[in-house]
Design a protein around this motif. Sequence first.
Motif, short mmCIF file in Angstrom:
data_model
loop_
_atom_site.label_atom_id
_atom_site.label_comp_id
_atom_site.label_asym_id
_atom_site.label_seq_id
_atom_site.Cartn_x
_atom_site.Cartn_y
_atom_site.Cartn_z
N HIS A 1 0.86 -1.18 0.00
CA HIS A 1 0.00 0.00 0.00
C HIS A 1 0.89 1.23 0.00
N GLU B 1 -4.11 5.00 5.04
CA GLU B 1 -4.52 5.31 3.67
C GLU B 1 -5.89 5.98 3.55
N TRP B 2 -6.62 6.05 4.65
CA TRP B 2 -7.93 6.69 4.60
C TRP B 2 -7.89 8.14 5.13
N HIS C 1 -4.99 4.20 -5.18
CA HIS C 1 -5.88 3.92 -4.05
C HIS C 1 -7.06 4.89 -4.07
N GLU D 1 -10.80 -10.19 4.51
CA GLU D 1 -9.91 -9.09 4.90
C GLU D 1 -9.71 -9.07 6.41
C1 GLC Z 1 -10.31 -1.92 2.39
C2 GLC Z 1 -9.84 -0.49 2.54
C3 GLC Z 1 -8.55 -0.25 1.89
C4 GLC Z 1 -7.60 -1.39 1.71
C5 GLC Z 1 -8.28 -2.67 1.41
C6 GLC Z 1 -7.36 -3.87 1.40
O1 GLC Z 1 -11.27 -2.12 1.49
O2 GLC Z 1 -10.75 0.45 2.11
O3 GLC Z 1 -7.96 0.86 2.44
O4 GLC Z 1 -6.80 -1.07 0.64
O5 GLC Z 1 -9.31 -2.90 2.23
O6 GLC Z 1 -8.06 -5.06 1.29
#
Ligand code: GLC
Length: 428
Positions: free
Chosen positions: A35, A46-47, A94, A228
Amino acid sequence: MERIISLPEYEAQTAQSRDKRMAWWREARFGLFVHYGVYAALGRAEWAMAFENWPIEEYEKLADHFAPRKGCAEEWAKLAKSAGMKYMVLTTRHHEGFSLWDSQVNPYNSVNYGPHRDIVREFVDACRKYGLGIGFYSSLMDWHHPDAKISATDSEARRRFNEYIDGLNRELLTNYGKIDILWFDVPEPMKSAEGWNSLERNQKMRALQPDIIINNRSRLDEDFGTPEEHITADKRDWESCMTFNGMSWGYVDSEQAAKYSLNAHAILRMLCKVSSSGGNLLLNIGPAVDGSIPAEAIEPLTTVGRWLQANGESVYGKMDRDRLDCSLCNGLCDTTVKGNTVYIWNWIWPKDGALVLGGFTSRLLRAHILGSEDDLQFTQEKYRILLRGLSERSPGIAGVTVMALEFENKPEFVAFAAIPQLNDGKIY
Ligand code: GLC
């Protein structure tokens, strides 16, 4: 491109080619998720753009601070290789909407801003140099594009936005040679595959890359599921994606976050779990703004790589879904299974030189510790196998030792064989 076919036809066609397309992936087991984007400049995951309510024009300027140092993609590939990983997936763009390549459809990119370089190209070259499969993560959600949000309700905006998404992915799958994985993410704001034109888009993408594997995040099932932050077996092909600190994907600039990071033992536990139930592990790193790998990831990953050199046969290749489905030795061991061989992953080494395994009904022919050619002594009576003459301490790297038990036939197991109240009579 030929005519667009219906969903049932498309699903039949992709199912038919799946075994061939996915053969390498099903044996690869372990990949590196990277990432990397403008968000690394903030160091708050990342958010940040969304959670901190950044106005687009202000956030845009951060791109000039995005400063991948030369050779960083090669550092990622080197690490992945030495960790025993077989492929990498890079966030080419992203949710913030910044493209890491020389995009003609998205001027907000790493050639116009920041490093003025094509990072996707560097990533692809590095993967090829180290013999790693190449995966492109491609967000569907886009916080930067003016049509993205209104495309939920405005059909003209939706048409433009879908065209933009097509254009991005077409560039990615046209300009970099053979690409192995297309990893979509977050299909918002449209709530249906129709809203996203996914059927049409994915067909077009497959026409560009006939062997590609596509994940399930474009509101179509496609080739594999993506649990996830948890490892849960699925009947279909699946890949668990996991963060390194249990919290975030993008870089977090904090010693505290570093402290919560995985160690080699924890990574091996994940690898055992995916290997025993036929899945893959896509483990993430979030490089700092200069592209450097967070220090806390390096030692655990290289230790896992050394461990895999000795123990790889218990992880890679065609594993049988573990019918034993049960922890042995009070949870102090787990198992993976390949043909007639059961691999006993020992987490806590016995103190008295002997390990007892209960419940096997198949005849044991040979036992040895992976990484050593010497046979282990054993006795087998009824349901009990006693492995004897073990060293005082666990000989395995990171304290994890795998014993390969080769049985006469496909190993069978009765849970709690001697205890009538618990034995359900089933043979596993
Ligand atoms: C989620 C998140 C994101 C990340 C992803 C990885 O959907 O929004 O930030 O990249 O999961 O699986």
